[in-house]
Write a protein that holds these residues in place. Structure first.
Motif, PDB file in Angstrom:
ATOM      1  N   ILE A 128      62.163 -19.155 -22.128  1.00 57.87           N
ATOM      2  CA  ILE A 128      61.488 -19.341 -23.416  1.00 57.87           C
ATOM      3  C   ILE A 128      62.422 -19.039 -24.577  1.00 57.87           C
ATOM      4  CG2 ILE A 128      59.573 -18.574 -24.858  1.00 57.87           C
ATOM      5  CD1 ILE A 128      57.984 -18.054 -22.319  1.00 57.87           C
ATOM      6  N   VAL A 129      63.205 -17.977 -24.465  1.00 54.41           N
ATOM      7  CA  VAL A 129      64.169 -17.671 -25.522  1.00 54.41           C
ATOM      8  C   VAL A 129      65.190 -18.807 -25.639  1.00 54.41           C
ATOM      9  CG1 VAL A 129      66.036 -16.128 -26.230  1.00 54.41           C
ATOM     10  CG2 VAL A 129      63.887 -15.171 -25.391  1.00 54.41           C
ATOM     11  N   GLY A 130      65.636 -19.335 -24.504  1.00 54.30           N
ATOM     12  CA  GLY A 130      66.554 -20.473 -24.522  1.00 54.30           C
ATOM     13  C   GLY A 130      65.950 -21.687 -25.194  1.00 54.30           C
ATOM     14  N   ASP A 131      64.660 -21.912 -24.971  1.00 53.92           N
ATOM     15  CA  ASP A 131      63.981 -23.033 -25.628  1.00 53.92           C
ATOM     16  C   ASP A 131      63.972 -22.864 -27.147  1.00 53.92           C
ATOM     17  OD1 ASP A 131      63.481 -24.183 -23.215  1.00 53.92           O
ATOM     18  OD2 ASP A 131      61.357 -23.686 -23.147  1.00 53.92           O
ATOM     19  N   HIS A 132      63.756 -21.627 -27.607  1.00 52.81           N
ATOM     20  CA  HIS A 132      63.756 -21.373 -29.049  1.00 52.81           C
ATOM     21  C   HIS A 132      65.154 -21.560 -29.640  1.00 52.81           C
ATOM     22  CE1 HIS A 132      59.745 -19.755 -28.320  1.00 52.81           C
ATOM     23  NE2 HIS A 132      59.560 -19.829 -29.622  1.00 52.81           N
ATOM     24  N   LEU A 133      66.171 -21.207 -28.886  1.00 49.94           N
ATOM     25  CA  LEU A 133      67.539 -21.450 -29.353  1.00 49.94           C
ATOM     26  C   LEU A 133      67.814 -22.950 -29.462  1.00 49.94           C
ATOM     27  CD1 LEU A 133      69.484 -18.737 -27.312  1.00 49.94           C
ATOM     28  CD2 LEU A 133      69.031 -18.739 -29.783  1.00 49.94           C
ATOM     29  N   GLU A 134      67.275 -23.710 -28.505  1.00 54.89           N
ATOM     30  CA  GLU A 134      67.425 -25.174 -28.563  1.00 54.89           C
ATOM     31  C   GLU A 134      66.737 -25.733 -29.803  1.00 54.89           C
ATOM     32  OE1 GLU A 134      66.422 -29.077 -25.746  1.00 54.89           O
ATOM     33  OE2 GLU A 134      66.516 -27.070 -24.852  1.00 54.89           O
ATOM     34  N   ALA A 135      65.555 -25.196 -30.113  1.00 56.89           N
ATOM     35  CA  ALA A 135      64.838 -25.636 -31.311  1.00 56.89           C
ATOM     36  C   ALA A 135      65.597 -25.254 -32.580  1.00 56.89           C
ATOM     37  CB  ALA A 135      63.434 -25.015 -31.324  1.00 56.89           C
ATOM     38  N   LEU A 136      66.147 -24.046 -32.615  1.00 59.88           N
ATOM     39  CA  LEU A 136      66.922 -23.612 -33.781  1.00 59.88           C
ATOM     40  C   LEU A 136      68.155 -24.488 -33.975  1.00 59.88           C
ATOM     41  CD1 LEU A 136      66.666 -19.740 -33.389  1.00 59.88           C
ATOM     42  CD2 LEU A 136      65.758 -21.095 -35.286  1.00 59.88           C
ATOM     43  N   ASP A 137      68.795 -24.855 -32.879  1.00 61.72           N
ATOM     44  CA  ASP A 137      69.966 -25.720 -32.966  1.00 61.72           C
ATOM     45  C   ASP A 137      69.589 -27.070 -33.567  1.00 61.72           C
ATOM     46  OD1 ASP A 137      72.830 -26.435 -32.116  1.00 61.72           O
ATOM     47  OD2 ASP A 137      71.667 -27.967 -31.062  1.00 61.72           O
ATOM     48  N   TRP A 138      68.428 -27.591 -33.177  1.00 64.48           N
ATOM     49  CA  TRP A 138      67.969 -28.869 -33.716  1.00 64.48           C
ATOM     50  C   TRP A 138      67.704 -28.756 -35.211  1.00 64.48           C
ATOM     51  CZ3 TRP A 138      63.450 -30.481 -36.126  1.00 64.48           C
ATOM     52  CH2 TRP A 138      63.300 -31.869 -36.265  1.00 64.48           C
ATOM     53  N   VAL A 139      67.065 -27.658 -35.627  1.00 65.82           N
ATOM     54  CA  VAL A 139      66.761 -27.462 -37.048  1.00 65.82           C
ATOM     55  C   VAL A 139      68.041 -27.365 -37.861  1.00 65.82           C
ATOM     56  CG1 VAL A 139      65.726 -25.900 -38.742  1.00 65.82           C
ATOM     57  CG2 VAL A 139      64.546 -26.344 -36.580  1.00 65.82           C
ATOM     58  N   ILE A 140      68.991 -26.565 -37.390  1.00 65.40           N
ATOM     59  CA  ILE A 140      70.247 -26.369 -38.116  1.00 65.40           C
ATOM     60  C   ILE A 140      71.052 -27.665 -38.198  1.00 65.40           C
ATOM     61  CG2 ILE A 140      72.486 -25.184 -38.025  1.00 65.40           C
ATOM     62  CD1 ILE A 140      70.950 -22.798 -36.778  1.00 65.40           C
ATOM     63  N   SER A 141      71.012 -28.450 -37.137  1.00 64.47           N
ATOM     64  CA  SER A 141      71.788 -29.697 -37.113  1.00 64.47           C
ATOM     65  C   SER A 141      71.264 -30.729 -38.100  1.00 64.47           C
ATOM     66  CB  SER A 141      71.782 -30.297 -35.699  1.00 64.47           C
ATOM     67  OG  SER A 141      70.484 -30.772 -35.350  1.00 64.47           O
ATOM     68  N   ARG A 142      70.011 -30.581 -38.518  1.00 63.46           N
ATOM     69  CA  ARG A 142      69.414 -31.550 -39.436  1.00 63.46           C
ATOM     70  C   ARG A 142      69.542 -31.151 -40.898  1.00 63.46           C
ATOM     71  NH1 ARG A 142      64.492 -32.589 -39.896  1.00 63.46           N
ATOM     72  NH2 ARG A 142      64.501 -34.842 -39.978  1.00 63.46           N
ATOM     73  N   GLY A 143      69.877 -29.879 -41.170  1.00 61.97           N
ATOM     74  CA  GLY A 143      69.878 -29.416 -42.550  1.00 61.97           C
ATOM     75  C   GLY A 143      71.243 -28.961 -43.014  1.00 61.97           C
ATOM     76  N   ASP A 144      71.220 -28.199 -44.106  1.00 60.25           N
ATOM     77  CA  ASP A 144      72.469 -27.667 -44.633  1.00 60.25           C
ATOM     78  C   ASP A 144      72.791 -26.344 -43.943  1.00 60.25           C
ATOM     79  OD1 ASP A 144      70.757 -25.780 -45.749  1.00 60.25           O
ATOM     80  OD2 ASP A 144      70.670 -26.809 -47.681  1.00 60.25           O
TER      81      ASP A 144
END
Length: 307
Positions: free
Chosen positions: A275-291
């Motif tokens: 689950i923690v790994g899944d949240h890191l994957e989500a954070l990576d997606w968010v960061i990759s789309r923004g500044d």
């Protein structure tokens, strides 16, 4: 069911295929005529015009399009699955129940069929949460409600999630459960959920997440976030918020008390790490789309003095 590629930090590599043992055969539901609804998606309509549901053997024949699809991943839940399905059918008068038998070996799938559910069966485990994506792809309803096969939640407590989508225009109706935080050491999963919502600039959601059931999605939300994303719930959660969908915590169900311990599973592969790994994957997606600051302002910092 179309095949789709599953990737990520669990058993999602390769392509997910419908098992040859699947009971979700078209013949069991009778002849289906295809048409397009107002949203443009294909809908099933029976050759006969009557609105009725009846059992044929241990398979359910549905002569109408269900409004609600309840999706239940199952792995060795024979003690609870019959009661879970009974409550699922009581959520709404027009409901289909889809059970994804995820490598189950204790007869849960047989019980589910006899209880009237559509069963999609896989001989081997798909990986945590992959069953949600499989069930969602097979679902026909305008509202998709996700629950688990090991937690018997009364229909009365499930209906607010469905009603939030049907009556209030909510796209993602979340369980208003954030986990315990008033303690010296907070669980890493709880921290991950709070962190993701803070980065998404939705601190009002606290530690709520699509990781936790029950939660419900609109058909619009499913289309926009994509079926594959449901195999990584925090990623689907992040996409729903970033894409401007209406995400709301609507009802509190304390799954911390309802979720039975899985000693053997935790010994082999602790779910906390997944689950923690899944949240890191989500954070990576968010960061990759923004500044670089994920949309947050610099406030009073005077960075030019550091140059």
């Amino acid at each position: 069911m179309n095949r789709f590629k599953i990737s990520g930090n669990r058993s999602r590599s390769g392509r997910v295929r419908r098992s040859s043992q699947s009971s979700d055969a078209g013949g069991a539901r009778g002849r289906i005529v295809r048409r397009k609804g107002q949203s443009g998606r294909k809908l099933g309509r029976p050759a006969s015009s009557g609105y009725r549901t009846r059992l044929t053997g241990d398979a359910e024949r549905v002569d109408s399009i269900p409004l609600v699809s309840v999706i239940i991943p199952v792995m060795n839940e024979r003690r609870t699955i019959r009661r879970v399905i009974r409550e699922a059918f009581a959520v709404h008068p027009s409901t289909e129940v889809i059970v994804v038998a995820n490598g189950t070996r204790d007869g849960s799938s047989v019980i589910a069929k006899r209880a009237g559910a559509r069963v999609i069966e896989y001989a081997e485990p798909l990986g945590h949460d992959v069953g949600r994506a499989v069930g969602a792809e097979a679902a026909r309803g305008d509202v998709l409600l996700f629950i688990d096969g090991d937690m018997v939640i009364p229909a009365l407590r499930l209906r607010p999630f469905v009603n939030a989508v049907l009556r209030e225009g909510v796209d993602v109706a979340l369980n208003d459960y954030s986990g315990p935080t008033a303690k010296p050491v907070v669980h890493s999963v709880v921290l991950a959920k709070h962190t993701l919502n803070a980065i998404l600039q939705r601190p009002d959601l606290n530690g709520t997440s699509m990781t936790a059931v029950p939660h419900a999605l609109s058909r619009t939300a499913l289309t926009m976030v994509g079926v594959e994303s449901l195999a990584v719930p925090p990623l689907a959660h992040a996409k729903a918020i970033q894409l401007g969908l209406r995400v709301k915590a609507v009802q509190r169900v304390n799954v911390g008390k309802l979720n039975p311990p899985r000693t053997e599973r935790e010994r082999i592969r602790p779910l906390e790490q997944v689950i923690v790994g899944d949240h890191l994957e989500a954070l990576d997606w968010v960061i990759s789309r923004g500044d670089d600051r994920c949309g947050f302002v610099d406030r009073t910092r005077k960075r030019h003095y550091a140059r």
